[in-house]
Design an enzyme around this catalytic site. Sequence first.
Site, PDB file in Angstrom:
ATOM      1  N   LYS A 194      39.187   5.670  24.465  1.00  0.00           N
ATOM      2  CA  LYS A 194      38.042   5.199  25.247  1.00  0.00           C
ATOM      3  C   LYS A 194      37.325   6.424  25.806  1.00  0.00           C
ATOM      4  CE  LYS A 194      36.716   2.277  29.080  1.00  0.00           C
ATOM      5  NZ  LYS A 194      37.148   1.334  30.090  1.00  0.00           N
ATOM      6  N   LYS A 247      36.461   2.930  21.247  1.00  0.00           N
ATOM      7  CA  LYS A 247      35.349   2.433  22.056  1.00  0.00           C
ATOM      8  C   LYS A 247      34.553   3.604  22.608  1.00  0.00           C
ATOM      9  CE  LYS A 247      34.775  -0.003  26.333  1.00  0.00           C
ATOM     10  NZ  LYS A 247      35.386  -0.213  27.585  1.00  0.00           N
TER      11      LYS A 247
END
Length: 328
Positions: A194, A247
């Site tokens: 992330k 992500k």
Amino acid sequence: MIIRPRRLRRSKAIRSMICETRLSQSMLVYPMFVKEGHGIEEEIAPMPGQKRFSVDRLLYAVERVLSAGVSSILLFGLPEKKDFLGSEAYASDGIIPKALRELKRRFPELLCVTDVCLCEYTDHGHCGCPSGGDGYVDNDTSLPLLAKAALSHARAGADVVAPSDMMDGRVAAIRAALDEDGYVDTAIMSYSVKYASAFYGPFREAADSAPAFGDRRTYQMDPRNRREALREIELDAEEGADMVMVKPGLPYLDILSAARDISPVPVGAYSVSGEYSMIKAASERGWIDERRVVCETAFSLVRAGADILMTYHAPELAEWLSKGEIEF
Ligand code: PBG
């Protein structure tokens, strides 16, 4: 003689026959926001078409999502009040457990994934707890809180818990807490990779979770790094993650591809709020063809290696798939 690849592009039928990337409804996960209250259905301004729902309204919305052909949702909770330790994140009657109990009763077949993080629940908006005066988020004191949050979701019926906080060791901490309480079958989908991304801007407005001071760069990843992403995946898999995630999506296709090459477990891609907002903004102005851009984006993520696709376009994509309205 000329070699003629164009022969296989002559008609929709032949293009569909030989296409290398397939997208199916079962890969789609639809992120949804649930908040305390009754009769609430609020538009999220920077994400046209997305809403925050109170539990009663969420049930109607999920019914529509299921009938569009999406069988999995990713739930984000907005509590009534926030505090320093994010206590609503792990309250047994917190917003996520409340929503899960209703959802599971009404739609037993629905696959419920829950975001596990503190940022929507803390008054400072960080994903863990700051300690000391400098606001630095303390890793090891945050772990038991995240584990408690995951456990409160599992107890209320979550099928999959998805930690998005980026603390080190949280997958192991969550796995241990779940196992100890008998939730050995609750899966963990880790937001392993992330990045500290500006593409989360619209989400932070949706979830009212922008940090009150500082930013998330001391725990989310530096967008310039790739080897580190693979290390995060290895570590999470070793700690017991059943699935991992990259992500944001579109700006990180190289990472997704590398992740798919090395990951022993399924890899998800999260097409985040900023990606959604950009497509919406440009298509509202008539600058791009929304459906074609959404389809091209989804196929790009799958082509790069995504086994699972988290996207705010999930219901439309599912509908287009079932009606044969995906044009290439
Ligand atoms: C919570 C969380 C965020 C997103 C998913 N989980 C926000 C953040 O880290 O700031 C972003 C999702 C999106 O932008 O669509 N930590």
